[in-house]
Structures are given as C-alpha cells and as structure tokens.
Design a protein around this motif. Structure first.
Motif, PDB file in Angstrom:
ATOM      1  N   ALA A 210     -19.097  27.078 -23.938  1.00 20.80           N
ATOM      2  CA  ALA A 210     -18.411  28.213 -24.557  1.00 20.80           C
ATOM      3  C   ALA A 210     -17.187  28.638 -23.750  1.00 20.80           C
ATOM      4  CB  ALA A 210     -19.373  29.387 -24.715  1.00 20.80           C
ATOM      5  N   VAL A 211     -17.194  28.358 -22.452  1.00 25.23           N
ATOM      6  CA  VAL A 211     -16.054  28.760 -21.617  1.00 25.23           C
ATOM      7  C   VAL A 211     -15.068  27.599 -21.456  1.00 25.23           C
ATOM      8  CG1 VAL A 211     -15.369  29.455 -19.300  1.00 25.23           C
ATOM      9  CG2 VAL A 211     -17.364  30.507 -20.380  1.00 25.23           C
ATOM     10  N   LEU A 212     -15.587  26.419 -21.120  1.00 24.70           N
ATOM     11  CA  LEU A 212     -14.707  25.316 -20.741  1.00 24.70           C
ATOM     12  C   LEU A 212     -13.941  24.724 -21.914  1.00 24.70           C
ATOM     13  CD1 LEU A 212     -16.841  23.459 -18.052  1.00 24.70           C
ATOM     14  CD2 LEU A 212     -14.962  25.073 -17.736  1.00 24.70           C
ATOM     15  N   VAL A 213     -14.597  24.607 -23.090  1.00 21.41           N
ATOM     16  CA  VAL A 213     -13.898  23.999 -24.229  1.00 21.41           C
ATOM     17  C   VAL A 213     -12.670  24.840 -24.626  1.00 21.41           C
ATOM     18  CG1 VAL A 213     -14.101  23.377 -26.666  1.00 21.41           C
ATOM     19  CG2 VAL A 213     -15.861  22.664 -25.044  1.00 21.41           C
TER      20      VAL A 213
ATOM     21  N   LEU B  84     -16.568  20.233 -33.043  1.00 22.09           N
ATOM     22  CA  LEU B  84     -17.593  20.603 -32.065  1.00 22.09           C
ATOM     23  C   LEU B  84     -18.358  21.843 -32.536  1.00 22.09           C
ATOM     24  CD1 LEU B  84     -15.625  20.038 -28.731  1.00 22.09           C
ATOM     25  CD2 LEU B  84     -17.377  18.574 -29.728  1.00 22.09           C
ATOM     26  N   GLY B  85     -17.632  22.766 -33.145  1.00 17.59           N
ATOM     27  CA  GLY B  85     -18.277  23.964 -33.668  1.00 17.59           C
ATOM     28  C   GLY B  85     -19.310  23.611 -34.729  1.00 17.59           C
ATOM     29  N   LYS B  86     -18.947  22.626 -35.554  1.00 13.89           N
ATOM     30  CA  LYS B  86     -19.876  22.165 -36.591  1.00 13.89           C
ATOM     31  C   LYS B  86     -21.154  21.602 -35.954  1.00 13.89           C
ATOM     32  CE  LYS B  86     -19.406  18.245 -38.992  1.00 13.89           C
ATOM     33  NZ  LYS B  86     -18.860  17.224 -39.902  1.00 13.89           N
ATOM     34  N   TYR B  87     -20.985  20.828 -34.890  1.00 12.22           N
ATOM     35  CA  TYR B  87     -22.169  20.285 -34.198  1.00 12.22           C
ATOM     36  C   TYR B  87     -23.075  21.410 -33.713  1.00 12.22           C
ATOM     37  CZ  TYR B  87     -19.631  15.805 -33.852  1.00 12.22           C
ATOM     38  OH  TYR B  87     -18.959  14.658 -34.117  1.00 12.22           O
ATOM     39  N   LEU B  88     -22.436  22.482 -33.200  1.00 14.25           N
ATOM     40  CA  LEU B  88     -23.243  23.595 -32.675  1.00 14.25           C
ATOM     41  C   LEU B  88     -24.023  24.285 -33.799  1.00 14.25           C
ATOM     42  CD1 LEU B  88     -20.884  25.185 -30.008  1.00 14.25           C
ATOM     43  CD2 LEU B  88     -22.759  23.586 -29.669  1.00 14.25           C
ATOM     44  N   THR B  89     -23.403  24.400 -34.986  1.00 15.50           N
ATOM     45  CA  THR B  89     -24.158  25.027 -36.087  1.00 15.50           C
ATOM     46  C   THR B  89     -25.305  24.111 -36.521  1.00 15.50           C
ATOM     47  OG1 THR B  89     -22.747  24.110 -37.823  1.00 15.50           O
ATOM     48  CG2 THR B  89     -22.105  26.232 -36.912  1.00 15.50           C
TER      49      THR B  89
ATOM     50  N   THR C 147     -12.549  31.166 -31.784  1.00 16.84           N
ATOM     51  CA  THR C 147     -13.492  32.283 -31.850  1.00 16.84           C
ATOM     52  C   THR C 147     -14.767  31.854 -32.579  1.00 16.84           C
ATOM     53  OG1 THR C 147     -11.565  33.703 -32.005  1.00 16.84           O
ATOM     54  CG2 THR C 147     -13.703  34.709 -32.464  1.00 16.84           C
ATOM     55  N   LEU C 148     -14.577  31.138 -33.691  1.00 17.86           N
ATOM     56  CA  LEU C 148     -15.750  30.672 -34.439  1.00 17.86           C
ATOM     57  C   LEU C 148     -16.585  29.700 -33.605  1.00 17.86           C
ATOM     58  CD1 LEU C 148     -14.145  30.203 -37.950  1.00 17.86           C
ATOM     59  CD2 LEU C 148     -16.047  31.736 -37.392  1.00 17.86           C
ATOM     60  N   PHE C 149     -15.898  28.884 -32.825  1.00 16.40           N
ATOM     61  CA  PHE C 149     -16.602  27.941 -31.954  1.00 16.40           C
ATOM     62  C   PHE C 149     -17.462  28.690 -30.940  1.00 16.40           C
ATOM     63  CE2 PHE C 149     -16.754  25.762 -27.875  1.00 16.40           C
ATOM     64  CZ  PHE C 149     -17.345  24.574 -28.228  1.00 16.40           C
ATOM     65  N   VAL C 150     -16.847  29.677 -30.299  1.00 16.56           N
ATOM     66  CA  VAL C 150     -17.600  30.449 -29.299  1.00 16.56           C
ATOM     67  C   VAL C 150     -18.748  31.201 -29.983  1.00 16.56           C
ATOM     68  CG1 VAL C 150     -17.456  32.340 -27.633  1.00 16.56           C
ATOM     69  CG2 VAL C 150     -15.642  30.637 -27.741  1.00 16.56           C
TER      70      VAL C 150
END
Lengths: 285, 375
Positions: B22-25, B48-53, B206-209
């Motif tokens: 959440a910080v480094l990306v 990457l955000g999609k992978y997290l969901t 923001t959505l990624f975080v």
C-alpha cells in the motif's frame, strides 16, 4: 457365547431348566411390591408406544421405556433390534410416527431439534468415536462445556479460569491430561472413546446415551470404562447400548432386551439371559 | 498485543506485506522516473488493484469453504451484486454528461425507452446509500439462500450445485434488458467517483490503496472470527457436523453467520473492483467465474485465509501473463494447475511453504548452539 458362562456364580454350571426356574422365582420376588413399579416420582425419560417406520419397515414397534433419575440401564439386542433408532428418537434425529417421548416430565422430545434436546441435558456418544480430529484434546472438551451455544456470544468469548478448571478436572477424569495439546485425530481408538465420554461429561447432561462404549477396546480399557460409567451413573442417568456381554455384566445394572423394535424382556442380566425368548432371539433356536 | 491468537506469524507477514504494498506501489509510481526499473507504470495500478479485490474475494470464499466446509460455487453472484451496487452509483454520477444528456436516466435507459427511473435505482445517487447496498444486497441474498439451504440441511455437493444454479439464474436475469441493469452491456462509461475523475492516476492510486486496506481489514475480520470460539465451532461443523449438533449447537445459525459475512465481503470486493476495471456486466455472474475463485483458494491453501489471498494473486497474475502470451492455452493451464495442486499440494502453496520451512528447521540441529557452516 453361552449363557452359563455369564451366571453370577461362574464356576457352577447349571442346566437351562434350573436357570429358568431361578429366573422365574426372582421375577415373582420382584413382582411382589407391584404397586411400586408405577412409581409416583416422574421418570427422567419416558417413552411410550413409540413406532418408527422406514418405508414400511418398522424399526421401532410400540416401544416403551422408562428411565429413572440417576439410573443406569443397559440395552442389548441383536443387530436391527432398533437400538440406534431408539437413540435417534430420544436425541431428535428421527421423528417417531407414533408415540410419546417425554424428558423430565414436561419436555416433549418429539417436537424439539437435536440442539434443543442436547441443551436440555441429553448427551449422546456415538458407536464409532466421533471427536473433532483437527482440534486439540483441550478444545474438544472446551466446545462441549455447558455454556452459551449461540453464535454471537461465542465470537466474543474469552477463556475463563473457571473453564480451565473444568477442563483440567475432566481431562483428569478421562486420563487425557498429558494429551491435552495433542490433536484429537492423533489419539488411539480407546483414547478417542474416552475423550468422547469426557465431552459428554463436559455437557453436564442429566441423561447420557452411550452407544457401544467398549467397541474396539482392550480388556483393560473395557473394564476401566465400566468403572467410569458406574461412577458417572451415581449422579446421572446413563443408557448404555452394548453387545459385549462381559461388559454388561461388569456394569451390573438392569438390562432391557430389544428385539424387532420392541422390548422383549427387562430385568437383571441373570434373569433376562435365562428368559426363553431372549435365548431364542440370541441363539436363533 | 495481548491477543496474540489473532495475528500469527503468517498473518503478521501478510499484514506487513499489505502495508508495504500500500505504501511502496504508490511511492514507486509517483516518485520514481518512468524509465526506472522499479517504476510501477500507471496502467499497472488498476491491474494490481484488481488482484487485491480478487484476493479479498478469495478470503471470503475461504471463510466458508476452508473453515465451514461450505463449498460455494456461486460467490461470483455476491461479488457481482456488490459491483452492480457500485456501478449504479457511478452511473448516477454521470448525470447529464451521457450521450443522450438526460440528467436522471442513464444512457441505456434512454435507449431502451424508459420514461422514468425504476424504483430500485432511487437513492443510488447518494454514495453512503450505495455503499450500504454494497453489503446489504449480497448479505440479504445470502441470508435468504442460506436460511433455507442450511435449515433444510442441504450439504456437500448438493449445496455446491444450488449455489451454482443461483449465480446462473442471476446471470440470465441480468442479461435481460427489462431487468433495468443495462442487460448484456452492463454498466460502463463511468465518469467520476465522489467528484474525482475515475481514470485519473490519483483516483486509481486511491482505489488501489483502498483495496489494500479492505483486504487487510477483511483478513483481520475473518481471522478474528476463526480464532474465536465461534471459529472453533465452525471447524467442528466442517469436520463432524452431526456431532456438533448433538453437542447442542444450532449448526445452521453458525453456517448462516459465516455465509452472510462472506457474501458481504465479496460484495465489498466487487464494489472496489468495478471502478478499477471500469465496467460491470452479467458475465461476472457466469458459473465459470465462481469456479475459478475456488481454484484460487485451492492453489493458495484452503483454510488459511492468507493462502487464499496469495492464490488469487498468483493465479490472476498467471492469467494476465498467459492471456498475453498464449491466450488459447490459459484454460488448459488453469485446469492443469488445479489438477496438479489437488494431487501434489493438498495444502496449497502456503502449505508447501510451511512444510519446507518446517523441514528446514528440523534439519538444523537444535542441540548445537553454533550456527552450521553453509554446506
């Protein structure tokens, strides 16, 4: 197994005729205070005229059974006699087609589900030991402890010192203190049987239904189990279904013989084992 | 923390990794120059955000499958419903900027001759209401479904089949134009979310975080649940259901609670997924999607939560790579992966990792205090 070997005087060989005569005399002696049979104290478990049919096959046929408070009863009978179905009816797994089943006088067992019946205080031990294999021995007991069974209150659960004491006490009693943190699945067969008895005790039931507790046990374990059950029966009612005649003899309690879904005979082991009909059913004569 | 039970070693590592991600990306995306080898390009962020969901969705599947023994082949339905709730909000945000310029009706409704907004679209112009629906709608469906299924004691493969039927039925329903959800095309052409342009790099970051945070929170909720006594009962239900019942537990209530919570988490995952991929359509309800989710969990390691998240990321990264290189081979690769994992890695990738580390620990002689020289 011959019935002579099970007489109370093991070294006296008696003919069937002599045994039958003795049994008859005992029966007469017992029947004398006949009024006492219909005792006024409400029975803990009262089954009357219970009939269960599966596709036309009558697993139980007008079965009636009364268990008093703090009584131990052994149930014997050949395969298919309806022993397990009877337990299913008492614990709410099977609904009878007919008949009444009351617990502690007021609770109608035929209208309650398994969970409600268990919470009333009827504990059941299965024929094959069924413990939670993936949980530790300690957690198995913990899950059985008589506590709130609702999901939400168990989310906010914290282990209390009282729980720890209870678990210690129960593990001591079923001799599994050293196995406390072992996975229940790694226990030996006999240890699993005892763990399950420990779980039953943790429920603090008023009535324990125990299905073949000695199955697969060594002679020593069998004898120990009989001692344990007798001790338990001092404060609670226990119904033991068993095939092992020596074990039933060790228990030394009133015996009910089931056959084709009804009670064939009832009384002390010596008496029922002398009963002509019982002999016929067991030996197929 | 005294409550050491909730966060174990694996969980601690997982949360640290999530924090680092959440910080480094975002840091790498914003601070490093485009040519830098560690720079995360803009297009990677929503991927990457999609992978997290997906990882959050896998955690939800693992809660019911890994701990409760309920093999759901219909979790895609809860995911998609959460996604549609978010999609409806995003559609209402478009306002008069649509092709037809209608201030109230989304484009597809104008196109399909709707005269007014269907009743179930009201309120979705308000973000808090839409967010509530993201959890309420999947939760309510799960409650009704679970109430009947668990009370009737439908278990095992029969339950799996009806979950599959549930998602299939919803797919057919959502394909219809008269359902009022855009039919075949679904909901798309989103403009902004909470006033921020949806495809702007900062919104995507923001959505990624938010996805990383949601995954971490979802993990913590599930972990708190499975380490409680409630969780012990769940595992008991999984391993010996009727025994649990005879101990006096109402098994159906235990299952229902986990099931509804899992559906809600899946809904949240869907709601975070939609703005990052920019579309939601009925294909999310497709039975094959829901089966794939189960494969993620199996690959990562069933009944571990962390493994489920790991499996979702591994399989989907593999999918992205494969569909770029050998698109027609992907389904074969997925099938082969599932067979191989079932045969050789019954505890999944996480199980493999833990057995390797155990073996390594066992090989190191514990008695000798001096560290062994490298062999």
């Amino acid at each position: 197994m011959s019935f002579e070997a099970q007489s109370s005087e093991p070294y006296v060989v008696k003919s069937h005729g002599a045994l039958a005569l003795e049994a008859e005399m005992r029966e007469i002696a017992q029947d004398r205070p006949g009024a006492n049979r219909m005792s006024m104290t409400p029975a803990l478990l009262y089954l009357d005229n219970i009939t269960v049919s599966f596709d036309g096959f009558r697993a139980l046929n007008a079965l009636s059974l009364v268990i008093e408070e703090a009584e131990m009863r052994a149930i014997i009978g050949p395969n298919g006699a309806g022993k397990t179905t009877m337990m299913d009816v008492i614990t709410g797994k099977t609904r009878p087609n007919q008949g009444v089943a009351y617990f502690a006088g007021t609770h109608d067992l035929t209208s309650l589900d398994e969970a409600a019946i268990a919470q009333l205080g009827i504990g059941r031990k299965f024929q094959t030991p069924t413990v939670f294999d993936m949980h530790s021995v300690e957690d198995n007991i913990l899950l059985a402890l008589k506590e709130d069974r609702r999901p939400f209150s168990n989310i906010y659960w914290r282990r209390t010192p009282h729980e720890r004491e209870r678990i210690d006490e129960l593990l001591e009693r079923v001799r599994l203190k050293d196995a406390r943190f072992r996975r229940a699945g790694d226990l030996s067969h006999g240890q699993k049987q005892w763990l399950e008895i420990g779980m039953l005790l943790a429920q603090e039931p008023r009535l324990l239904l125990v299905d073949e507790p000695a199955a697969g046990m060594t002679d020593q374990e069998t004898a120990d189990t009989a001692v344990l059950l007798r001790e338990i029966a001092k404060t609670r009612s226990v119904v033991v279904v068993e095939h092992d005649m020596q074990f039933v003899r060790d228990l030394d309690v009133k015996v009910t013989v089931l056959h084709e879904g009804s009670v064939l005979a009832e009384g002390p082991l010596d008496q029922v084992s002398a009963d002509e009909r019982v002999i016929e059913v067991y030996l197929g004569r | 923390m005294k409550q050491s039970g909730i966060i174990d070693r694996t969980g601690g590592i997982f949360l640290l990794v999530m924090l680092a991600v959440a910080v480094l990306v975002p840091a790498s995306n914003l601070l490093l120059p485009a040519g830098h080898p560690l720079h995360v390009p803009d297009y990677m962020i929503p991927l990457l955000g999609k992978y997290l969901t997906y990882a959050l969705l896998a955690v939800a599947v693992d809660l019911v499958w890994g701990y409760c023994g309920v093999l759901s082949l219909g979790h895609g339905a809860f995911f998609a419903l959460g996604g549609y709730a978010m999609g409806m909000y995003l559609m209402r945000q478009i306002g008069p900027r649509g092709v037809y310029g209608n201030p109230v009706l989304p484009d597809f409704m104008v196109f399909l001759n709707y005269k007014e907004l269907p009743w179930f679209w009201h309120g979705f112009d308000m973000f808090p209401f839409a967010m509530l629906m993201v959890v309420v709608v999947p939760g309510a469906l799960a409650f009704v479904f679970g109430w009947f299924a668990f009370r009737s004691r439908v278990t095992g493969v029969y339950l799996s089949i009806i979950t599959q039927a549930m998602t299939f039925a919803l797919m057919l329903a959502f394909f219809r134009n008269d359902m009022g959800f855009g039919g075949n095309n679904g909901l798309t052409d989103f403009k902004d979310i909470l006033g921020f342009p949806i495809s702007a790099p900062s919104t995507r970051l923001t959505l990624f975080v938010a996805s990383a945070v949601a995954l971490a929170l979802g993990y913590l909720i599930c972990r708190a649940l499975v380490t409680s006594k409630y969780g012990k009962v769940l595992v008991a239900v999984r391993d010996a259901e009727s025994r649990t019942r005879f101990l006096g537990y109402r098994v159906q209530n235990y299952k229902l609670l986990a099931w509804v919570l899992s559906a809600m988490l899946a809904g949240v995952a869907g709601a975070l997924y939609v703005p990052q991929v920019g579309i939601i359509n009925p294909s999310e309800f497709a039975p094959a999607q829901s089966i794939e989710m189960v494969i993620w969990v199996a690959v990562g390691g069933r009944g571990t939560l962390v493994g489920a998240a790991l499996g979702a990321v591994i399989v989907n990264a593999g999918k992205t790579w494969f569909t770029g290189v050998l698109p027609e081979a992907w389904l074969f690769a997925l099938g082969a992966l599932f067979v191989l994992v079932t045969l050789f890695l019954p505890r999944g990738v996480l199980g493999l990792a833990s057995s390797i580390s155990e073996r390594w620990k066992a090989r190191r002689p514990a008695a000798t205090p001096t560290p062994e020289p490298a062999e």
